[in-house]
Design an enzyme around this catalytic site. Structure first.
Site, PDB file in Angstrom:
ATOM      1  N   LYS A   1       0.765  -1.197   0.114  1.00  0.00           N
ATOM      2  CA  LYS A   1      -0.278   0.580  -0.015  1.00  0.00           C
ATOM      3  C   LYS A   1       0.900   1.413  -0.404  1.00  0.00           C
ATOM      4  CE  LYS A   1      -3.391  -2.601   1.864  1.00  0.00           C
ATOM      5  NZ  LYS A   1      -4.216  -2.726   2.980  1.00  0.00           N
TER       6      LYS A   1
ATOM      7  N   GLN B   1      -3.571  -1.508   9.569  1.00  0.00           N
ATOM      8  CA  GLN B   1      -3.711  -2.417   9.043  1.00  0.00           C
ATOM      9  C   GLN B   1      -4.440  -3.913   9.823  1.00  0.00           C
ATOM     10  OE1 GLN B   1      -2.769  -3.050   6.015  1.00  0.00           O
ATOM     11  NE2 GLN B   1      -3.720  -5.099   6.089  1.00  0.00           N
TER      12      GLN B   1
ATOM     13  N   ASP C   1     -10.222   2.766   3.680  1.00  0.00           N
ATOM     14  CA  ASP C   1     -10.799   1.818   4.086  1.00  0.00           C
ATOM     15  C   ASP C   1     -12.465   1.499   4.156  1.00  0.00           C
ATOM     16  OD1 ASP C   1      -8.439   0.112   3.967  1.00  0.00           O
ATOM     17  OD2 ASP C   1      -8.432   0.067   5.407  1.00  0.00           O
TER      18      ASP C   1
END
Ligand code: NAP
Length: 304
Positions: free
Chosen positions: A53, A97, A120
């Site tokens: 990412k 994460q 997200d």
């Protein structure tokens, strides 16, 4: 032969478009997007996902802000890292994460993320807005699935030459029957609602569904988000269906595989995602795109 929905190719198109938008921000002397990345512990898979990412963010000209905490970090330490990203003006998107170490309540910590920086798209406010057909930050994997569906119904085939992402039109799903296998908050439910928003008729299947193969055979589009290797077999799929495989399963030999038995299902499908190299790369690309959207939205709010 089916169209192979190449997620690496598709992600490149999305990231190139983001790169162009960031270059335009720089030309206008505006701030570039900032991604705040929080990694707790040293889980090898999580470290690899985060590195991936951050690499995509750097490629697009983003600023990255890293916080690494040890596996035994307390709830308060993780909470403070999230709150510090919330108040940092340079941070537009926050990535915590998952999974977090078992002693930490991920749901409670995710809820602390500023919904305007929720790269997200998992904050309850953004999930609620999705149900209303509103909101800007939607969950990344479902967004990536929708891009694959757009590619499936377009006349663009990655194997037959390069096209820019803006050539891929948003697919109309009016009259199409979508069967989503899986009803998680992360993938199954939101992807079903994104299809519904596009006028598809959606069936949510799950572990308690009776005669799943028969349900799947009625689908124009099958989306498998289960976590069971090779669950979807050739005789579950109608001739010409589009098949999207979200599953990522590691086999005893170390290889990654999806929820769909690709070799037998592919010849029956009109378009299909491979695993690896299908939905996975698009999840990363959509996180980057969400961060750009959040950045532009915050900058336009700031000038009002
Ligand atoms: P999850 O939370 O475990 O949900 C799995 C869903 O599958 C549940 O709704 C479950 O039903 C259903 N299910 C389980 N066994 C089934 C069976 N035999 N028949 C029918 N339905 C069954 O998983 P998730 O987070 O949604 O992830 C699903 C898969 O996608 C995993 O392999 C995960 O690694 C992968 N994934 C990939 C990406 C990516 O970027 N490519 C992103 C996220 C997840 P119940 O609700 O009845 O238990």
């Amino acid at each position: 032969m089916p169209k192979i929905l190449d997620g690496k190719w598709l992600a490149e198109q999305v990231l190139s478009a983001v790169q162009r938008e960031v270059a335009a921000l720089v030309d206008k002397r505006q701030r570039v997007p900032g991604l705040g990345v929080l990694l707790v512990g040293d889980n090898a898979a999580s470290k690899a996902y985060v590195a991936n990412k951050e690499k995509s963010a750097a490629k697009c000209g983003f600023q990255a802000f890293d916080v690494r905490l040890p596996a035994d970090a307390t709830y308060e330490q993780v909470r403070d890292a999230v709150l510090s990203f919330n108040s940092d003006e340079r941070v537009d998107g926050i990535l915590m994460q998952l999974p977090l170490p078992g002693h930490l309540d991920s749901s409670k910590l995710l809820d602390l993320i500023d919904p305007n920086k929720d790269a997200d798209g998992l904050h309850p406010l953004n999930q609620g807005l999705l149900m209303k057909g509103a909101g800007m930050l939607r969950p990344c994997t479902p967004l990536g699935v929708m891009k694959h569906i757009d590619l499936a119904f377009s006349n663009i085939d990655p194997q037959k030459g390069q096209h820019a992402a803006q050539d891929i039109a948003t697919a109309r799903l009016d009259g199409k029957h979508v069967v989503v296998i899986g009803r998680s908050v992360l993938v199954g439910k939101p992807v079903g609602f994104l299809c519904l928003e596009r006028n598809a008729t959606v069936t949510f299947a799950h572990s308690k569904t009776k005669d799943l193969p028969a349900v799947c055979r009625t689908a124009d589009i099958v989306i498998a988000a289960v976590g069971v290797p090779h669950l979807v077999k050739a005789d579950w799929v109608k001739e010409g269906a589009v098949v999207i495989d979200v599953g990522i399963n590691r086999l005893p030999n170390g290889k990654l595989t999806g929820d769909v038995d690709f070799d037998s299902v592919a010849p029956k499908s009109s378009a299909i995602t491979p695993v690896p190299g299908g939905v996975g790369p698009m999840t990363v690309a959509m996180l980057i795109q969400n961060t750009l959207h959040a950045c532009k939205s915050r900058q336009s709010q700031a000038t009002k």
